[in-house]
Design a protein around this motif. Structure first.
Motif, PDB file in Angstrom:
ATOM      1  N   SER A  10       0.824  -1.218   0.000  1.00 13.71           N
ATOM      2  CA  SER A  10       0.000   0.000   0.000  1.00 13.71           C
ATOM      3  C   SER A  10       0.855   1.265   0.000  1.00 13.71           C
ATOM      4  O   SER A  10       0.383   2.328  -0.369  1.00 13.71           O
ATOM      5  CB  SER A  10      -0.920   0.016   1.214  1.00 13.71           C
ATOM      6  OG  SER A  10      -1.849  -1.030   1.117  1.00 13.71           O
ATOM      7  N   PRO A  47      -7.332  -2.529  -0.573  1.00  8.59           N
ATOM      8  CA  PRO A  47      -7.740  -1.118  -0.651  1.00  8.59           C
ATOM      9  C   PRO A  47      -6.864  -0.306  -1.596  1.00  8.59           C
ATOM     10  O   PRO A  47      -5.678  -0.581  -1.757  1.00  8.59           O
ATOM     11  CB  PRO A  47      -7.550  -0.606   0.776  1.00  8.59           C
ATOM     12  CG  PRO A  47      -7.390  -1.800   1.636  1.00  8.59           C
ATOM     13  CD  PRO A  47      -6.818  -2.861   0.769  1.00  8.59           C
ATOM     14  N   PHE A  90      -6.421   4.064  -2.550  1.00  9.46           N
ATOM     15  CA  PHE A  90      -6.687   5.358  -1.917  1.00  9.46           C
ATOM     16  C   PHE A  90      -6.676   6.461  -2.958  1.00  9.46           C
ATOM     17  O   PHE A  90      -5.830   6.462  -3.850  1.00  9.46           O
ATOM     18  CB  PHE A  90      -5.619   5.642  -0.851  1.00  9.46           C
ATOM     19  CG  PHE A  90      -5.517   4.547   0.182  1.00  9.46           C
ATOM     20  CD1 PHE A  90      -6.226   4.629   1.371  1.00  9.46           C
ATOM     21  CD2 PHE A  90      -4.734   3.421  -0.043  1.00  9.46           C
ATOM     22  CE1 PHE A  90      -6.145   3.608   2.319  1.00  9.46           C
ATOM     23  CE2 PHE A  90      -4.647   2.393   0.892  1.00  9.46           C
ATOM     24  CZ  PHE A  90      -5.349   2.490   2.075  1.00  9.46           C
ATOM     25  N   GLU A 125     -10.981   5.897   0.373  1.00 10.63           N
ATOM     26  CA  GLU A 125     -10.413   4.547   0.481  1.00 10.63           C
ATOM     27  C   GLU A 125     -11.471   3.588  -0.037  1.00 10.63           C
ATOM     28  O   GLU A 125     -12.602   3.611   0.442  1.00 10.63           O
ATOM     29  CB  GLU A 125     -10.078   4.230   1.946  1.00 10.63           C
ATOM     30  CG  GLU A 125      -9.578   2.816   2.149  1.00 10.63           C
ATOM     31  CD  GLU A 125      -9.124   2.536   3.594  1.00 10.63           C
ATOM     32  OE1 GLU A 125      -9.178   3.452   4.441  1.00 10.63           O
ATOM     33  OE2 GLU A 125      -8.713   1.398   3.854  1.00 10.63           O
ATOM     34  N   ARG A 157     -14.822   5.821   4.234  1.00 12.46           N
ATOM     35  CA  ARG A 157     -13.864   6.924   4.281  1.00 12.46           C
ATOM     36  C   ARG A 157     -14.177   7.872   3.139  1.00 12.46           C
ATOM     37  O   ARG A 157     -14.086   7.491   1.967  1.00 12.46           O
ATOM     38  CB  ARG A 157     -12.431   6.378   4.116  1.00 12.46           C
ATOM     39  CG  ARG A 157     -11.988   5.508   5.277  1.00 12.46           C
ATOM     40  CD  ARG A 157     -11.821   6.354   6.533  1.00 12.46           C
ATOM     41  NE  ARG A 157     -11.510   5.579   7.715  1.00 12.46           N
ATOM     42  CZ  ARG A 157     -12.379   5.339   8.709  1.00 12.46           C
ATOM     43  NH1 ARG A 157     -13.621   5.765   8.629  1.00 12.46           N
ATOM     44  NH2 ARG A 157     -12.006   4.666   9.772  1.00 12.46           N
TER      45      ARG A 157
END
Ligand code: 4AD
Ligand code: MG
Length: 431
Positions: free
Chosen positions: A159, A206, A208, A221, A424
């Motif tokens: 990530s 995930p 972003f 997210e 989010r």
């Protein structure tokens, strides 16, 4: 005290059978000597009738005191009763309080959206949220099954990253021991590396985006289902997307009818049956101009454009051959018309819009280097990505699917955040 019997199992117990159940008090209604408890657990809700005289007195008094969402254990007799919500109730013979709620439970009818979002950690106990999360799990189960059956290997990518995949404007910067790094926008580049090891890969993790757009379809997210396929060209890719997408919709309709019913959503899997209509970007532009939109050639489509365009379709549909300036640098220019690329977005019908973005990648070293320079990017930042084109490079394609976007369309959700356990958005990172 591990549970081995749940609300869903009660329905299979014959009339008069005795059961013992652990759960939470979703609601309570008292009518003098008779109290109805809606007992909730991970599998559903069942009515428990607590009648004075039919259980020890101290148990009845405990039932009178119960606050919503207290944890209890009940023992009772299964009784068919047409007045009960699912035609069955438990006539209580014994009740034990495992833990009484310390306060009145704050989630009730008529409270404001902001309050619900601030109390998402409690609100997720609602049957509606549970149903959405079960459907979400069913959707990903179906995807994994399809991938397994088609020779894909699941991989897991980092990530923290050092260079943009989808443009610098939406990068989240992270202080990494004094160095600037970013949160990933897409695992695509790592997947492209992995196909030289595994040929067909996918990942579900995930991504972003520092996107300030406060729309019904943007999260900061989101869960990204991505796949990359060695030797695939655009045509092959579109077929793979159609089949996977159909398998996911079918998987939900086959395994989650109870949840769909609870949400009052009808999903006809035929809607997602391949083949899907295909239009080129240039055609999309014409349709939109006909509807009064002023868009210049080369512009990406925004939420408004996609909504209007998708209203004309009954099925998911592809918009293919986007101008190179509308999309990221890695898209392969079409040899027969290099002003457009061999790429495609999958848009969902009925005013929803983009759920998948993908295409064929540039696999030629010099062409990729040229596109990186053309976009004003620094080739040094993409050194390892370029390196992939130096050792046994081959044609390949891939795509990314927004899991919440797909649920938003499938379940006709009001807002994409309803597809997440803890959404989010620009305005919200709590709870
Ligand atoms: O179209 P996008 O930006 O494409 C990529 O990231 C490619 N690198 C994927 C690939 O080829 N491996 O994003 C893919 C999908 C979108 O179609 C959308 O469904 C979802 O990711 N998505 C978002 N979902 C929620 N909120 C956002 N802010 C999103 N941005 C993208
Ligand atoms: Mg896109």
């Amino acid at each position: 005290m591990l549970k081995d019997f749940s609300v869903k199992d009660v329905l299979r117990v014959p009339e008069g059978g005795e059961v013992e159940l652990l759960g939470w008090v979703r609601n309570k209604r008292a009518h003098g000597g008779l109290i109805f408890i809606d007992l909730r657990d991970g599998t559903g809700v069942i009515q428990v009738a607590v009648k004075r005289g039919q259980l020890p007195d101290e148990c009845f008094r405990a039932a009178e005191e119960l606050r919503r969402e207290s944890a209890i254990k009940v023992r009772g007799i299964v009784t068919r009763d047409p007045r009960a919500p699912n035609g069955v109730e438990i006539r209580c013979r014994d009740l034990k309080v495992i833990s009484q709620s310390m306060d009145d439970y704050p989630i009730k009818r008529g409270i404001k959206v902001k309050f619900i979002l601030d109390n998402r950690h409690l609100h997720i106990r609602s049957p509606r949220v549970s149903a959405i999360m079960k459907i979400r799990a069913a959707l990903l189960d179906a995807a994994r099954k399809w991938f397994q059956e088609h020779g894909f290997i699941e991989i897991h990518c980092p990530s923290f990253i050092t260079a943009a995949v989808e443009g610098g404007a939406t990068l989240f910067k992270v202080d990494y021991f004094g160095r600037d790094v970013y949160l990933t926008q897409s695992s695509q580049f790592y997947q492209e590396a992995a196909i030289y090891s595994l040929e067909r890969v996918y990942s579900i993790q995930p991504s972003f985006r520092a996107e300030l757009s406060r729309t019904r379809r943007h999260l900061t997210e989101f869960w990204h289902l991505e796949a990359e396929i060695a030797y695939a060209e655009l045509e092959d890719l579109l077929k793979i997307i159609e089949e996977l997408f159909y398998a996911m919709v079918l998987g939900v309709t086959e395994s989650a009818h109870g949840e769909l019913e609870l949400l009052k959503v009808k999903v006809n899997p035929d809607v997602a049956k391949p083949p899907y209509p295909r239009i080129r970007y240039s055609e999309a532009l014409e349709i939109l101009r006909g509807k009064g939109f002023k868009i210049e050639w080369g512009e990406d489509l925004g939420a408004d454009e996609e909504r209007e365009l998708s209203k004309d379709f009954e099925k998911p549909f592809f918009v293919t051959h986007w101008p190179r300036e509308a999309k990221a640098f890695y898209h392969m220019p079409d040899p027969s018309d290099p002003s457009v690329c061999r790429n495609a977005d999958l848009l969902t019908p009925g005013g929803f819009g983009e759920v998948i973005g993908g295409g064929q990648r540039i696999h030629d070293y010099n062409q990729l280097l040229e596109r990186i320079r053309e976009e004003g990017l620094n080739p040094e930042d993409y050194k390892w990505y370029l390196d992939l084109r130096r050792f046994g490079t081959i044609p390949h394609s891939g795509f990314g699917l927004g899991v919440e976007r797909m649920l938003w369309w499938l379940l006709k959700l009001e807002h994409i955040r309803d597809a997440c356990l803890f959404p989010r958005t620009p305005a919200r990172v709590y709870p």
